[in-house]
Scaffold this active site. Sequence first.
Site, PDB file in Angstrom:
ATOM      1  N   LEU A 182      41.530  38.901  49.484  1.00 48.75           N
ATOM      2  CA  LEU A 182      42.626  39.771  49.837  1.00 48.75           C
ATOM      3  C   LEU A 182      43.409  41.070  48.722  1.00 48.75           C
ATOM      4  O   LEU A 182      43.620  41.813  49.008  1.00 48.75           O
ATOM      5  CB  LEU A 182      44.012  39.036  49.810  1.00 48.75           C
ATOM      6  CG  LEU A 182      45.259  39.108  49.646  1.00 48.75           C
ATOM      7  CD1 LEU A 182      46.257  39.346  50.873  1.00 48.75           C
ATOM      8  CD2 LEU A 182      46.181  38.267  49.271  1.00 48.75           C
ATOM      9  N   ASP A 183      43.495  40.393  47.270  1.00 53.42           N
ATOM     10  CA  ASP A 183      43.127  40.621  46.169  1.00 53.42           C
ATOM     11  C   ASP A 183      43.170  40.467  45.165  1.00 53.42           C
ATOM     12  O   ASP A 183      43.518  39.818  44.445  1.00 53.42           O
ATOM     13  CB  ASP A 183      45.473  41.018  45.933  1.00 53.42           C
ATOM     14  CG  ASP A 183      45.559  42.125  44.502  1.00 53.42           C
ATOM     15  OD1 ASP A 183      45.227  42.199  44.527  1.00 53.42           O
ATOM     16  OD2 ASP A 183      46.721  41.567  44.132  1.00 53.42           O
ATOM     17  N   PRO A 184      41.694  40.762  44.751  1.00 53.52           N
ATOM     18  CA  PRO A 184      41.358  41.891  45.320  1.00 53.52           C
ATOM     19  C   PRO A 184      40.417  42.416  46.926  1.00 53.52           C
ATOM     20  O   PRO A 184      39.717  41.320  46.949  1.00 53.52           O
ATOM     21  CB  PRO A 184      40.120  42.851  44.842  1.00 53.52           C
ATOM     22  CG  PRO A 184      39.639  41.195  43.802  1.00 53.52           C
ATOM     23  CD  PRO A 184      40.891  40.943  43.483  1.00 53.52           C
TER      24      PRO A 184
END
Length: 383
Positions: free
Chosen positions: A130-132
Amino acid sequence: MTEPVPASGTVHWVGAGLSTGSGLASLCDTAARVRLWHRTEERAAQALAALGLTGRAEPRAYTPAALAAELAPGDVVVSMLPAPEHGPLLGMCVAARAHFACSSYVSDAVLDQVPAAEAAGVTVLTEAGLDPGIDHLFAHSLIAWASEEIGPDTAASYTLTSYCGGVPAVPNDFRYRFSWAPAGVLNALRSPARYIEDGAETTADRPWTATRPHVIDGETFEAYPNRDSVPFVQQYGLPAAWKPRTFVRGTLRLDGWLTAWAPVFEELDRSDGRRIAELAGELAARYPTTEADRDRVVLAVSLDVHAGSGERWSGRYLLDLIGTEEESAMARCVSRPLALGIGHILDGSLPAGLSRAAETGERSEEWLDELREDGVGFTLRID
């Protein structure tokens, strides 16, 4: 360039923590064989049963020696273990000429082994969660759109912000619930953040001191910088003719978080490691995510470009997802893009060496189309 070792079709998913979600189920559809490695074979079997995957994947008790004994050239090892364990796993993969994937940031221990991995024909997929992960796809896509409209050789200035947060779907007084290691949350807040503001590199020794309101579709959040944003200017391939006014990658929290966490910040400022560990345990006990709670993931990536001629381009991606009884939003948003990337290792479309999710605008568009088809919804607005 070394060609990647042909994929064998076997995937070894190592670890069954909170981010192991329906992405593992999708791999059972695309891979010839999936093995789930967990602390014990019984725990692995229980995790598969909870995901409805009994009989579709093989449970295994994880030890490095046990995995090494079953690893063959062209297999894919997926590390859902803590980041310090990625390096040793990658070393095992290089020795066996097996591919490697994880959703975490690239560590020095991983980066040091990339030349050997590339020479061995091993694909090293990182930053594919997702993030990253999805945030990279959004950024590459926006930059490609803006470059086409403004022109990469046109003198311009830009603002790029990328904020992501996992928050309670129903806000509580603390404005947060712990769904992963609380010590990690607290230690991240003690790490300096570097970013670009008003055209200059800026460092916040305590990231929460740089918290700002951030409005998304009329809803006010609070956002603060996280880690080191500056290297991503190069990683995202922004045109050299464009100069950053603001460039920040950070964390999103519910409105009121800064006030609710004031006592925590006082502790973080004055306490040592032992006390921080104690505090993490206290907070986890006080504000846990229970089976009755639903989480919410919000990821907002925006790019505004102003050319010297007065021309302006603005675009924004927004992902806003609430978890269900069957799966948390965080597990879905981490495991689905990771599984998508592993699918591209299996079909041979990722090169040997390092890939941080999809690293071009064109490839990012392909991944985003696949994510939409896979049920991970988001919106794009271009002004």
